[in-house]
Design an enzyme around this catalytic site. Sequence first.
Site, PDB file in Angstrom:
ATOM      1  N   GLU B 124       0.832  -1.216   0.000  1.00 38.45           N
ATOM      2  CA  GLU B 124       0.000   0.000   0.000  1.00 38.45           C
ATOM      3  C   GLU B 124       0.860   1.257   0.000  1.00 38.45           C
ATOM      4  O   GLU B 124       0.525   2.257  -0.651  1.00 38.45           O
ATOM      5  CB  GLU B 124      -0.918  -0.015   1.232  1.00 38.45           C
ATOM      6  CG  GLU B 124      -1.860   1.154   1.362  1.00 38.45           C
ATOM      7  CD  GLU B 124      -2.895   1.235   0.240  1.00 38.45           C
ATOM      8  OE1 GLU B 124      -3.840   0.455   0.254  1.00 38.45           O
ATOM      9  OE2 GLU B 124      -2.731   2.080  -0.655  1.00 38.45           O
ATOM     10  N   GLU B 185      15.956  15.364  -2.178  1.00 41.69           N
ATOM     11  CA  GLU B 185      17.236  14.757  -1.844  1.00 41.69           C
ATOM     12  C   GLU B 185      18.377  15.510  -2.504  1.00 41.69           C
ATOM     13  O   GLU B 185      18.172  16.271  -3.440  1.00 41.69           O
ATOM     14  CB  GLU B 185      17.231  13.295  -2.295  1.00 41.69           C
ATOM     15  CG  GLU B 185      16.105  12.546  -1.603  1.00 41.69           C
ATOM     16  CD  GLU B 185      16.206  11.044  -1.790  1.00 41.69           C
ATOM     17  OE1 GLU B 185      17.325  10.516  -1.889  1.00 41.69           O
ATOM     18  OE2 GLU B 185      15.148  10.403  -1.819  1.00 41.69           O
ATOM     19  N   LYS B 200       5.635   4.279  -9.825  1.00 44.25           N
ATOM     20  CA  LYS B 200       4.345   4.211  -9.130  1.00 44.25           C
ATOM     21  C   LYS B 200       3.184   4.017 -10.106  1.00 44.25           C
ATOM     22  O   LYS B 200       2.276   3.238  -9.851  1.00 44.25           O
ATOM     23  CB  LYS B 200       4.148   5.475  -8.285  1.00 44.25           C
ATOM     24  CG  LYS B 200       5.108   5.540  -7.097  1.00 44.25           C
ATOM     25  CD  LYS B 200       5.071   6.907  -6.422  1.00 44.25           C
ATOM     26  CE  LYS B 200       5.986   6.965  -5.206  1.00 44.25           C
ATOM     27  NZ  LYS B 200       6.135   8.360  -4.712  1.00 44.25           N
TER      28      LYS B 200
END
Lengths: 405, 405
Positions: B124, B185, B200
């Site tokens: 999930e 980052e 994703k």
Amino acid sequence: MIQIAVLGYGTVGSGVVEVINTNHESINKRVGQEVNIKYVLDLRDFPGDPVEKVLVHDYEIIINDPEVDIVVEVMGGVEPAYTFTKRALQAGKSVCTSNKELVARHGLELLKIAEEKNINYMFEASCGGGIPIIRPLHSSLTADEIDEISGILNGTTNYILSKMQAENADFEEVLKEAQEKGYAERNPEADVEGYDACRKIAILSSLAFGNHVNYEEIYTEGITKITVEDMKYASALDMSIKLLATSKKENDKFYAMVSPVLVGTDSPLYSVNDVFNAIFVHGNVLGDAMFYGSGAGKLPTASAVVGDVVDCAKHLHENVMTSWNSEKLDLMDIKEVVHPFLVRIKGKEAEMADAVKAVFGAVKTVSVPDVEGEFAIITGPLSEAEYEAKAAKLPEIISRIRFKA
Amino acid sequence: MIQIAVLGYGTVGSGVVEVINTNHESINKRVGQEVNIKYVLDLRDFPGDPVEKVLVHDYEIIINDPEVDIVVEVMGGVEPAYTFTKRALQAGKSVCTSNKELVARHGLELLKIAEEKNINYMFEASCGGGIPIIRPLHSSLTADEIDEISGILNGTTNYILSKMQAENADFEEVLKEAQEKGYAERNPEADVEGYDACRKIAILSSLAFGNHVNYEEIYTEGITKITVEDMKYASALDMSIKLLATSKKENDKFYAMVSPVLVGTDSPLYSVNDVFNAIFVHGNVLGDAMFYGSGAGKLPTASAVVGDVVDCAKHLHENVMTSWNSEKLDLMDIKEVVHPFLVRIKGKEAEMADAVKAVFGAVKTVSVPDVEGEFAIITGPLSEAEYEAKAAKLPEIISRIRFKA
């Protein structure tokens, strides 16, 4: 083969039949076997409609047929839906429903029967139409303690409010238009007085907080008193007015209420317009989440009902939809609930300044060029009781709207 | 008692430990027994941290302990996460993860192993952080055939784009600020080039459409070329620029792509700002739905991971997270995909009118007062191939952005 019976061939019922026919192949694949509509129950006849072949007028045929595994109750209202559902569950048939009235009133009892019989009572479509919210609350947000659930849960009122604000139109005028378009019923009371949203937030709160919330104890205020002038103040503040059903945990106490509130652009609820619904959830570790979609309508609602049918079919003799606790959730006295208020006051700002200050202290004021003879103030956070005590001292107050807490 | 082992004590790993400790009581109640963290695996030491008591450096201790029921893999990256996950599943331990790289690359194989062993591989948290989307796709939207899934799936780029538009700021400037705040980052490539969103959307598309989508076949364009000027055009059009990961069914073919697009106020994605994520789904009966929330961050991500732990614990030896089909989803050639385009052109509108008309036909133009020496046009729907052929004829073109289809 999974045999189902649909109780009621109205808007949602005919939607359920349509969805099962349209997506037959993918639904059967997900279930792992064929889902077949064996009966549709309705008092009416539908000459020429293919439903005729499976139409029955007598519930006894359905309840006495051991082949029927799942009953879809989409009649609405409490009776005979309650009796039919109870008998189906007691006979070991799972039940799926969109009936928020019945779930809010008897859900706890019906869930217990399903648990005892090791079958399921599912009601995804009862809150938020097609929006998946019951199952996510039950099966996804399980790592969280939920401290707020707030929703725009009624499409009719959201349509009316959106339209009033976008077009500076009167409540009565927009309601009439909504009725003509079929977005509002001829007797719009359940929607515009907030009763429908009240039932839905009772169901959602019971699930989110785990204890039973009695819908009759939820403070409920509708949108019938919202005016064009209110909308103009909202627009001037870059906010929108939404009929919000809220329940919230505050200092280990809970409150629940339905009322129009001012929502700012910082809330994802701000831009939920027209007939759309949305449910905002705050979890202690998740933070903010929102579920958005069609809160009503034939096919979106049927999509949620049939999603439940698939789940019931995959778990024919296994109780997966656990109940909430039968212990009652004690709700705070509404008088203790705190919001900032927008208060409209008759008169000239300069002339009223001292009187306002004496009652509310130093407050921000708002005025809108084309709303004459009045101005508004924004109070600090006040309990309902505090607000009422103060308001009683200032007869010039026209009205007040809460800001979303 | 359910014993779990957490692989990796980084941001998400420490979040998982924190969530399980914080909501211990409610989590245990939902599972029906105590959930205990028996091991945390990390190469590092954490002197003084309570985790010391359960910290191990050697995976063999975990894999060889028959008491460990569930392994939480929150290491990120492909190796050694892949080997550890595979061994855990083969040993009959369920695995929960937030590792989108691993799920996009080897999810299908790992799901098959879980199925064979009658346990679960859950992820999930791999898409949309804390937002429940995998489970709703898998268990709620089962009555629908999904024809579009589109998401703002990367918080870093959404923060950068929101900020660029709100403050008319440069990409480089906002990126630097995001890095200072810890939102980006030091090596931001995976985010700003769209690679993270690409993985994703591959996972979400595989689930939504039922066939395997290979992330390496998804056309991916990042946000590094978006400028302040682009944002000014977007604002002039009352639109926002979002890095959108989309997959869509069109005339029985599918396409998938990641690219910056212009989104209008009619889309609920328009007002998804800052680090928030949202996933829009269109079903053939459901219509529009959207899931909104925190797409990253320690606790929201951990909330989703622990939600999976609860589900795994409730179904210890029952496979509930079924896989998608191993058959590959054939994606359309990106050259065939159709969008309208916003095309920025050097020069004066009046002087260029004939040249533009010769190439693009009659088009609407847009100009922004403080963007000088150029203007923009809005094309009709064009395939990528058509656009490129036309653009080659007009050397004055500065850049183009797609409108959300």
